[in-house]
Design a protein around this motif. Structure first.
Motif, short mmCIF file in Angstrom:
data_model
loop_
_atom_site.label_atom_id
_atom_site.label_comp_id
_atom_site.label_asym_id
_atom_site.label_seq_id
_atom_site.Cartn_x
_atom_site.Cartn_y
_atom_site.Cartn_z
N LEU A 121 0.84 -1.19 0.00
CA LEU A 121 0.00 0.00 0.00
C LEU A 121 0.88 1.25 0.00
CD1 LEU A 121 -2.58 -0.96 2.78
CD2 LEU A 121 -2.88 -1.17 0.33
N SER A 122 0.34 2.31 -0.55
CA SER A 122 1.07 3.57 -0.44
C SER A 122 1.00 4.03 1.01
CB SER A 122 0.45 4.63 -1.37
OG SER A 122 -0.83 4.99 -0.88
N GLU A 123 1.88 4.95 1.38
CA GLU A 123 1.91 5.41 2.77
C GLU A 123 0.58 6.04 3.16
OE1 GLU A 123 4.29 8.45 5.72
OE2 GLU A 123 5.19 7.94 3.80
N GLU A 124 -0.02 6.82 2.25
CA GLU A 124 -1.31 7.47 2.54
C GLU A 124 -2.40 6.44 2.77
OE1 GLU A 124 0.42 8.27 -0.35
OE2 GLU A 124 1.29 10.17 0.33
N GLU A 154 -11.91 8.40 2.81
CA GLU A 154 -12.75 7.27 2.38
C GLU A 154 -12.15 6.59 1.16
OE1 GLU A 154 -16.64 8.96 1.84
OE2 GLU A 154 -17.00 9.10 4.00
N TYR A 155 -11.66 7.36 0.21
CA TYR A 155 -11.06 6.81 -0.99
C TYR A 155 -9.79 6.02 -0.64
CZ TYR A 155 -8.65 6.34 -5.40
OH TYR A 155 -7.97 5.82 -6.49
N ARG A 156 -8.96 6.57 0.21
CA ARG A 156 -7.72 5.88 0.60
C ARG A 156 -8.03 4.55 1.29
NH1 ARG A 156 -4.04 10.87 3.04
NH2 ARG A 156 -3.74 11.94 1.04
N ILE A 157 -8.99 4.57 2.18
CA ILE A 157 -9.37 3.34 2.90
C ILE A 157 -9.95 2.33 1.92
CG2 ILE A 157 -10.92 2.36 4.63
CD1 ILE A 157 -10.58 5.01 6.20
N TYR A 158 -10.82 2.78 1.04
CA TYR A 158 -11.44 1.89 0.06
C TYR A 158 -10.40 1.28 -0.86
CZ TYR A 158 -14.04 0.28 -3.98
OH TYR A 158 -14.53 -0.48 -5.01
N SER A 159 -9.48 2.11 -1.37
CA SER A 159 -8.44 1.59 -2.28
C SER A 159 -7.50 0.64 -1.55
CB SER A 159 -7.69 2.74 -2.95
OG SER A 159 -7.05 3.54 -1.98
N ALA A 160 -7.18 0.92 -0.28
CA ALA A 160 -6.35 0.01 0.51
C ALA A 160 -7.07 -1.33 0.70
CB ALA A 160 -6.03 0.63 1.87
N ILE A 163 -6.87 -3.38 -2.52
CA ILE A 163 -5.55 -4.00 -2.73
C ILE A 163 -5.36 -5.19 -1.79
CG2 ILE A 163 -3.06 -3.63 -2.47
CD1 ILE A 163 -3.58 -0.71 -3.39
N LEU A 164 -5.72 -5.02 -0.53
CA LEU A 164 -5.58 -6.12 0.44
C LEU A 164 -6.45 -7.31 0.05
CD1 LEU A 164 -5.50 -4.14 3.80
CD2 LEU A 164 -3.59 -5.32 2.69
N LYS A 165 -7.63 -7.05 -0.46
CA LYS A 165 -8.54 -8.12 -0.86
C LYS A 165 -7.97 -8.90 -2.04
CE LYS A 165 -13.44 -8.89 -1.24
NZ LYS A 165 -14.76 -8.31 -1.29
N SER A 166 -7.31 -8.20 -2.95
CA SER A 166 -6.72 -8.88 -4.10
C SER A 166 -5.46 -9.66 -3.72
CB SER A 166 -6.42 -7.88 -5.22
OG SER A 166 -5.36 -7.03 -4.83
N GLU A 167 -4.74 -9.18 -2.72
CA GLU A 167 -3.48 -9.82 -2.30
C GLU A 167 -3.70 -11.02 -1.37
OE1 GLU A 167 -0.20 -9.14 -3.09
OE2 GLU A 167 -1.00 -7.77 -4.61
N GLU A 169 -6.14 -14.11 0.44
CA GLU A 169 -7.33 -14.96 0.33
C GLU A 169 -8.22 -14.74 1.56
OE1 GLU A 169 -6.61 -19.13 -0.25
OE2 GLU A 169 -4.86 -18.71 -1.49
N ASN A 170 -9.49 -14.81 1.39
CA ASN A 170 -10.47 -14.71 2.49
C ASN A 170 -10.30 -13.45 3.33
OD1 ASN A 170 -11.42 -17.31 1.75
ND2 ASN A 170 -9.86 -18.25 3.04
N PHE A 171 -9.89 -12.37 2.71
CA PHE A 171 -9.71 -11.12 3.47
C PHE A 171 -11.05 -10.38 3.55
CE2 PHE A 171 -8.77 -6.56 3.77
CZ PHE A 171 -7.99 -6.57 4.91
N SER A 172 -11.46 -10.07 4.75
CA SER A 172 -12.64 -9.25 4.94
C SER A 172 -12.51 -8.52 6.26
CB SER A 172 -13.92 -10.09 4.93
OG SER A 172 -13.91 -10.97 6.03
N ILE A 173 -13.16 -7.38 6.33
CA ILE A 173 -13.11 -6.55 7.54
C ILE A 173 -14.53 -6.17 7.89
CG2 ILE A 173 -12.39 -4.35 8.48
CD1 ILE A 173 -9.84 -4.56 6.99
N LYS A 174 -14.77 -6.10 9.19
CA LYS A 174 -16.10 -5.71 9.66
C LYS A 174 -16.37 -4.27 9.30
CE LYS A 174 -15.82 -8.68 13.67
NZ LYS A 174 -15.83 -8.74 15.09
#
Length: 174
Positions: A121-124, A154-160, A163-167, A169-174
């Motif tokens: 992820l980028s630092e931001e 919101e955009y930074r969190i969504y984009s992060a 990326i985490l979801k693509s990297e 498996e089974n990644f999800s956050i409440k």
């Protein structure tokens, strides 16, 4: 042949006589030998109960020896039990790990993958994501801290998250 004794311990009057004769001595013996912490009077009573339950097997001349032996054994058993209880209380029960070794390995591997994904992820993105998900900051609080608008956060969190979801498996956050 065995002659049955004239006085049988199973007779109530005989048992009562044995009880009255030996109860004080038995209590004192247990108290002097083991102290009061193991309830010597309770153990003396238990010994008399065992005598009553075995009255057909014990002769009158062996009753006193039986009582003292049984009461002494009851006290020794109680001491052993208290040692087990003490040992159990001194153990640190929080250290027991009931997870399977496979689960522990998978968890460690997932954590390593998560750390590597965070590095991508980028630092931001990483700062906004971790402030929101780890420190549980609200979007408006993060925006104020970083000096950006709420929509940027919101955009930074969504984009992060994307990326985490693509990297992972089974990644999800409440």
């Amino acid at each position: 042949m065995n002659k049955e004794p004239k006085e049988n311990i199973c007779q109530e009057m005989v048992f009562q006589h044995i009880y009255n004769t030996h109860v004080k001595d038995l209590n004192n013996y247990l108290y002097y030998k083991y102290g009061n912490q193991y309830n010597p009077s309770d153990k003396a009573q238990e010994a008399f109960i065992k005598l009553w339950n075995n009255c057909k097997k014990i002769t009158l001349d062996k009753a006193k020896a039986f009582l003292f032996k049984v009461a002494n054994n009851l006290m020794l058993n109680e001491i052993k039990h208290q040692k087990v209880v003490l040992k159990y209380q001194q153990e640190d029960h929080r250290q027991h790990n009931y997870e399977t070794p496979e689960f522990v390995i998978e968890k460690d591997q997932y954590l390593e993958g998560y750390k590597k994904a965070l590095e991508k992820l980028s630092e931001e993105q990483r700062v906004a994501f971790l402030l929101n998900k780890v420190e549980e900051k609200k979007h408006s609080e993060i925006a104020e801290m970083l000096g950006v608008t709420k929509k940027v956060v919101e955009y930074r969190i969504y984009s992060a998250f994307k990326i985490l979801k693509s990297e992972l498996e089974n990644f999800s956050i409440k």
